[in-house]
Motif scaffolding. Structure first.
Motif, PDB file in Angstrom:
ATOM      1  N   HIS A  86     -84.369  16.092   8.348  1.00 17.52           N
ATOM      2  CA  HIS A  86     -85.639  15.529   8.563  1.00 17.52           C
ATOM      3  C   HIS A  86     -86.652  16.176   9.524  1.00 17.52           C
ATOM      4  O   HIS A  86     -87.918  16.281   9.156  1.00 17.52           O
ATOM      5  CB  HIS A  86     -85.644  14.107   8.938  1.00 17.52           C
ATOM      6  N   GLY A  87     -86.218  16.849  10.603  1.00 20.40           N
ATOM      7  CA  GLY A  87     -86.999  17.632  11.405  1.00 20.40           C
ATOM      8  C   GLY A  87     -87.544  18.710  10.747  1.00 20.40           C
ATOM      9  O   GLY A  87     -88.686  19.005  11.099  1.00 20.40           O
ATOM     10  N   VAL A  88     -86.860  19.192   9.799  1.00 18.86           N
ATOM     11  CA  VAL A  88     -87.280  20.449   9.150  1.00 18.86           C
ATOM     12  C   VAL A  88     -88.280  20.080   8.221  1.00 18.86           C
ATOM     13  O   VAL A  88     -89.573  20.506   8.173  1.00 18.86           O
ATOM     14  CB  VAL A  88     -86.032  21.089   8.248  1.00 18.86           C
ATOM     15  N   GLY A  89     -88.083  18.957   7.399  1.00 15.62           N
ATOM     16  CA  GLY A  89     -89.449  18.409   6.476  1.00 15.62           C
ATOM     17  C   GLY A  89     -90.477  18.058   7.439  1.00 15.62           C
ATOM     18  O   GLY A  89     -91.619  18.380   6.968  1.00 15.62           O
ATOM     19  N   THR A  90     -90.305  17.156   8.521  1.00 12.47           N
ATOM     20  CA  THR A  90     -91.675  16.926   9.120  1.00 12.47           C
ATOM     21  C   THR A  90     -92.222  18.116   9.586  1.00 12.47           C
ATOM     22  O   THR A  90     -93.672  18.169   9.554  1.00 12.47           O
ATOM     23  CB  THR A  90     -91.080  16.309  10.355  1.00 12.47           C
ATOM     24  N   LEU A  91     -91.771  19.323  10.329  1.00 16.41           N
ATOM     25  CA  LEU A  91     -92.564  20.422  10.723  1.00 16.41           C
ATOM     26  C   LEU A  91     -93.235  21.307   9.431  1.00 16.41           C
ATOM     27  O   LEU A  91     -94.430  21.560   9.447  1.00 16.41           O
ATOM     28  CB  LEU A  91     -91.814  21.383  11.229  1.00 16.41           C
ATOM     29  N   CYS A  92     -92.427  21.232   8.260  1.00 14.91           N
ATOM     30  CA  CYS A  92     -93.038  21.923   7.088  1.00 14.91           C
ATOM     31  C   CYS A  92     -94.397  21.131   6.416  1.00 14.91           C
ATOM     32  O   CYS A  92     -95.240  21.615   6.208  1.00 14.91           O
ATOM     33  CB  CYS A  92     -92.134  21.343   5.919  1.00 14.91           C
ATOM     34  N   ARG A  93     -94.140  19.769   6.626  1.00 16.53           N
ATOM     35  CA  ARG A  93     -95.338  19.053   6.113  1.00 16.53           C
ATOM     36  C   ARG A  93     -96.597  19.341   7.272  1.00 16.53           C
ATOM     37  O   ARG A  93     -97.888  19.092   6.796  1.00 16.53           O
ATOM     38  CB  ARG A  93     -95.108  17.505   6.382  1.00 16.53           C
ATOM     39  N   ALA A  94     -96.226  19.682   8.430  1.00 15.73           N
ATOM     40  CA  ALA A  94     -97.354  20.073   9.447  1.00 15.73           C
ATOM     41  C   ALA A  94     -97.900  21.030   9.428  1.00 15.73           C
ATOM     42  O   ALA A  94     -99.204  21.080   9.447  1.00 15.73           O
ATOM     43  CB  ALA A  94     -96.694  19.569  10.723  1.00 15.73           C
ATOM     44  N   VAL A  95     -97.120  22.099   8.992  1.00 19.38           N
ATOM     45  CA  VAL A  95     -97.869  23.669   8.858  1.00 19.38           C
ATOM     46  C   VAL A  95     -98.096  23.896   7.351  1.00 19.38           C
ATOM     47  O   VAL A  95     -99.021  24.543   7.336  1.00 19.38           O
ATOM     48  CB  VAL A  95     -96.889  24.387   9.378  1.00 19.38           C
ATOM     49  N   LEU A  96     -97.899  23.036   6.400  1.00 16.01           N
ATOM     50  CA  LEU A  96     -98.170  23.474   4.886  1.00 16.01           C
ATOM     51  C   LEU A  96     -99.930  23.516   4.729  1.00 16.01           C
ATOM     52  O   LEU A  96    -100.231  24.120   4.027  1.00 16.01           O
ATOM     53  CB  LEU A  96     -97.375  22.620   4.122  1.00 16.01           C
ATOM     54  N   PRO A  97    -100.454  22.536   5.021  1.00 15.26           N
ATOM     55  CA  PRO A  97    -101.891  22.313   5.002  1.00 15.26           C
ATOM     56  C   PRO A  97    -102.571  23.629   5.319  1.00 15.26           C
ATOM     57  O   PRO A  97    -103.476  24.412   4.564  1.00 15.26           O
ATOM     58  CB  PRO A  97    -102.314  21.224   5.637  1.00 15.26           C
ATOM     59  N   GLU A  98    -102.120  24.129   6.585  1.00 16.74           N
ATOM     60  CA  GLU A  98    -102.738  25.389   7.048  1.00 16.74           C
ATOM     61  C   GLU A  98    -102.493  26.529   6.312  1.00 16.74           C
ATOM     62  O   GLU A  98    -103.060  27.269   6.123  1.00 16.74           O
ATOM     63  CB  GLU A  98    -102.601  25.549   8.781  1.00 16.74           C
ATOM     64  N   MET A  99    -101.253  26.703   6.190  1.00 13.99           N
ATOM     65  CA  MET A  99    -100.635  27.939   5.563  1.00 13.99           C
ATOM     66  C   MET A  99    -101.240  28.076   4.141  1.00 13.99           C
ATOM     67  O   MET A  99    -101.701  29.011   3.385  1.00 13.99           O
ATOM     68  CB  MET A  99     -99.045  27.939   5.390  1.00 13.99           C
ATOM     69  N   ARG A 100    -101.472  26.583   3.356  1.00 10.45           N
ATOM     70  CA  ARG A 100    -101.786  26.830   2.001  1.00 10.45           C
ATOM     71  C   ARG A 100    -103.352  27.148   1.927  1.00 10.45           C
ATOM     72  O   ARG A 100    -103.858  27.613   1.265  1.00 10.45           O
ATOM     73  CB  ARG A 100    -101.798  25.307   1.208  1.00 10.45           C
ATOM     74  N   ALA A 101    -104.162  26.539   2.864  1.00  7.26           N
ATOM     75  CA  ALA A 101    -105.527  27.176   3.162  1.00  7.26           C
ATOM     76  C   ALA A 101    -105.749  28.505   3.276  1.00  7.26           C
ATOM     77  O   ALA A 101    -106.565  29.046   2.808  1.00  7.26           O
ATOM     78  CB  ALA A 101    -106.077  26.153   4.136  1.00  7.26           C
ATOM     79  N   ALA A 102    -104.864  29.144   4.145  1.00  8.60           N
ATOM     80  CA  ALA A 102    -105.060  30.403   4.264  1.00  8.60           C
ATOM     81  C   ALA A 102    -104.471  31.440   3.260  1.00  8.60           C
ATOM     82  O   ALA A 102    -104.931  32.487   3.248  1.00  8.60           O
ATOM     83  CB  ALA A 102    -104.019  30.692   5.680  1.00  8.60           C
ATOM     84  N   GLY A 103    -103.701  30.901   2.232  1.00  2.22           N
ATOM     85  CA  GLY A 103    -103.240  31.563   1.254  1.00  2.22           C
ATOM     86  C   GLY A 103    -101.854  32.414   1.488  1.00  2.22           C
ATOM     87  O   GLY A 103    -101.710  33.325   0.650  1.00  2.22           O
ATOM     88  N   HIS A 104    -101.477  32.078   2.542  1.00  2.76           N
ATOM     89  CA  HIS A 104    -100.068  32.954   2.915  1.00  2.76           C
ATOM     90  C   HIS A 104     -99.428  32.024   4.157  1.00  2.76           C
ATOM     91  O   HIS A 104     -99.843  31.291   4.895  1.00  2.76           O
ATOM     92  CB  HIS A 104    -100.504  34.259   3.629  1.00  2.76           C
ATOM     93  N   GLY A 105     -97.910  32.352   4.136  1.00  4.18           N
ATOM     94  CA  GLY A 105     -97.419  31.785   5.219  1.00  4.18           C
ATOM     95  C   GLY A 105     -95.854  32.047   4.948  1.00  4.18           C
ATOM     96  O   GLY A 105     -95.498  32.418   3.781  1.00  4.18           O
ATOM     97  N   ARG A 106     -95.080  31.808   6.142  1.00  5.32           N
ATOM     98  CA  ARG A 106     -93.476  32.060   5.917  1.00  5.32           C
ATOM     99  C   ARG A 106     -92.846  30.833   6.395  1.00  5.32           C
ATOM    100  O   ARG A 106     -93.293  30.534   7.613  1.00  5.32           O
ATOM    101  CB  ARG A 106     -92.938  33.455   6.319  1.00  5.32           C
ATOM    102  N   ILE A 107     -91.971  30.211   5.855  1.00  4.60           N
ATOM    103  CA  ILE A 107     -91.022  29.369   6.324  1.00  4.60           C
ATOM    104  C   ILE A 107     -89.529  29.745   6.243  1.00  4.60           C
ATOM    105  O   ILE A 107     -89.012  30.169   5.291  1.00  4.60           O
ATOM    106  CB  ILE A 107     -91.295  27.741   5.533  1.00  4.60           C
ATOM    107  N   VAL A 108     -88.985  29.753   7.571  1.00  5.11           N
ATOM    108  CA  VAL A 108     -87.576  30.388   7.576  1.00  5.11           C
ATOM    109  C   VAL A 108     -86.774  29.336   7.970  1.00  5.11           C
ATOM    110  O   VAL A 108     -86.677  28.929   9.144  1.00  5.11           O
ATOM    111  CB  VAL A 108     -87.502  31.718   8.244  1.00  5.11           C
ATOM    112  N   ASN A 109     -85.830  28.867   7.264  1.00 12.16           N
ATOM    113  CA  ASN A 109     -84.906  27.712   7.730  1.00 12.16           C
ATOM    114  C   ASN A 109     -83.535  28.274   7.956  1.00 12.16           C
ATOM    115  O   ASN A 109     -83.054  28.913   7.194  1.00 12.16           O
ATOM    116  CB  ASN A 109     -84.810  26.702   6.444  1.00 12.16           C
ATOM    117  N   VAL A 110     -83.246  28.034   9.268  1.00 10.49           N
ATOM    118  CA  VAL A 110     -81.892  28.720   9.681  1.00 10.49           C
ATOM    119  C   VAL A 110     -80.529  27.691   9.112  1.00 10.49           C
ATOM    120  O   VAL A 110     -80.665  26.596   9.773  1.00 10.49           O
ATOM    121  CB  VAL A 110     -81.715  28.941  11.180  1.00 10.49           C
TER     122      VAL A 110
END
Length: 300
Positions: free
Chosen positions: A121-145
């Motif tokens: 759930h912590g992973v999902g929470t942070l993904c939801r937090a960063v995705l609007p900014e990444m999507r608006a920029a048109g690029h981004g990387r999410i790496v889950n360990v």
């Protein structure tokens, strides 16, 4: 243009081309090694952990923030602060995690739930937090360990394996959902890593023990189920794969780390009647192997 700059291309409101990474669980081990590796490549790294302060070496090279990944408001606030300060966020590395060991019957449900909150759930929470900014920029990387134990479980760490299995599925779904958005999602899958993970897990082996699981507890206490012995990878080797996932032009969906991780990952294709004896065999044999290894002074 370097790989590091390629991942962060596009500029920001502040006119700074330096790529920005947010890393969780950065106080030690894999997180600390990854923060250092990205800082060495010229990234601006936000190293976060629930434990503060972070080591001096990280404080000198990274911007450090306290972050409990199970606190949704804090996650959103930290991401907002990063974007306000830098105008961008290029990579999120979800590394925070810990294990509650023990047979399923003996693990307290509340302990298992808290572990799941961090791993999934912590992973999902942070993904939801960063995705609007990444999507608006048109690029981004999410790496889950993650861990190869998300695909091939071991007796005595079932709740941890379940959390990593859920993380595998969450990441697969996220990768498919974000196709053609410019945001890439990858899993890094080590087996064991030479960190304080095993020591922390053993500290949680303090509950009542059901007598029927004597062999399982013996493997946890005296075998290599938790730390892997000489089979464990260095944190820097895992960090190298995380950096590759964050910077390469075409990141892979999965990055197993080390020969043994590849072996464990592919044992899940075997039928249960073959998998189960292998898992039981490893726990038992690792006790003897660990004893011999220690007598030889820990030499390979």
């Amino acid at each position: 243009m370097s790989d590091g700059n390629r991942a962060g291309a596009g500029g920001d409101a502040h006119g700074d081309e330096t790529p920005v990474a947010l890393i969780t669980g950065a106080a030690s081990g894999i997180g600390a090694a990854t923060a250092t590796a990205l800082a060495d490549r010229g990234w601006r790294v936000y190293a976060t952990d629930i434990e503060m302060p972070l080591p001096e070496e990280l404080r000198e090279r990274c911007t450090c923030r306290e972050l409990d990944v199970t606190d949704a408001e804090q996650c959103e606030r930290v991401v907002e602060e990063i974007v306000d300060e830098t105008g961008r966020i290029d990579a999120l590395v979800n590394n925070a995690g810990y294990a509650v060991p023990g047979p399923i019957e003996d693990v307290d449900p509340e302990d298992a739930r808290r572990q799941f909150d961090v791993l999934v759930h912590g992973v999902g929470t942070l993904c939801r937090a960063v995705l609007p900014e990444m999507r608006a920029a048109g690029h981004g990387r999410i790496v889950n360990v993650s861990s190869v134990l998300g695909m091939s479980t071991v007796p005595g760490v079932g709740t941890y394996c379940a959390g990593k299995a859920a993380l595998e599925s969450l990441t697969d779904a996220l990768r498919i959902e974000l196709r053609d958005t410019g945001v890439d999602v990858s899993l890094v899958e080590p087996a064991w890593v030479d960190t304080g993970f095993a020591d922390g897990a053993r500290e949680r082996l303090d509950g009542d023990r059901t007598d029927a699981y004597g062999d399982t507890y013996a493997a946890l206490d005296r075998g290599w189920v938790l730390e892997g012995g000489p089979l464990a990878a260095d944190p820097e080797a895992v960090a190298e794969r995380i950096v590759a996932a964050a910077t390469t032009a075409s990141p892979r969906a999965r990055y197993p780390v080390g020969t043994f991780a590849h072996f464990v990952r592919w044992t899940h294709i075997l039928p249960a009647r073959l998998q189960d004896p292998i898992q039981r065999w490893f726990g038992r044999v690792s006790i003897t192997a660990n004893r011999l290894y220690q007598r030889l002074g820990g030499l390979p």
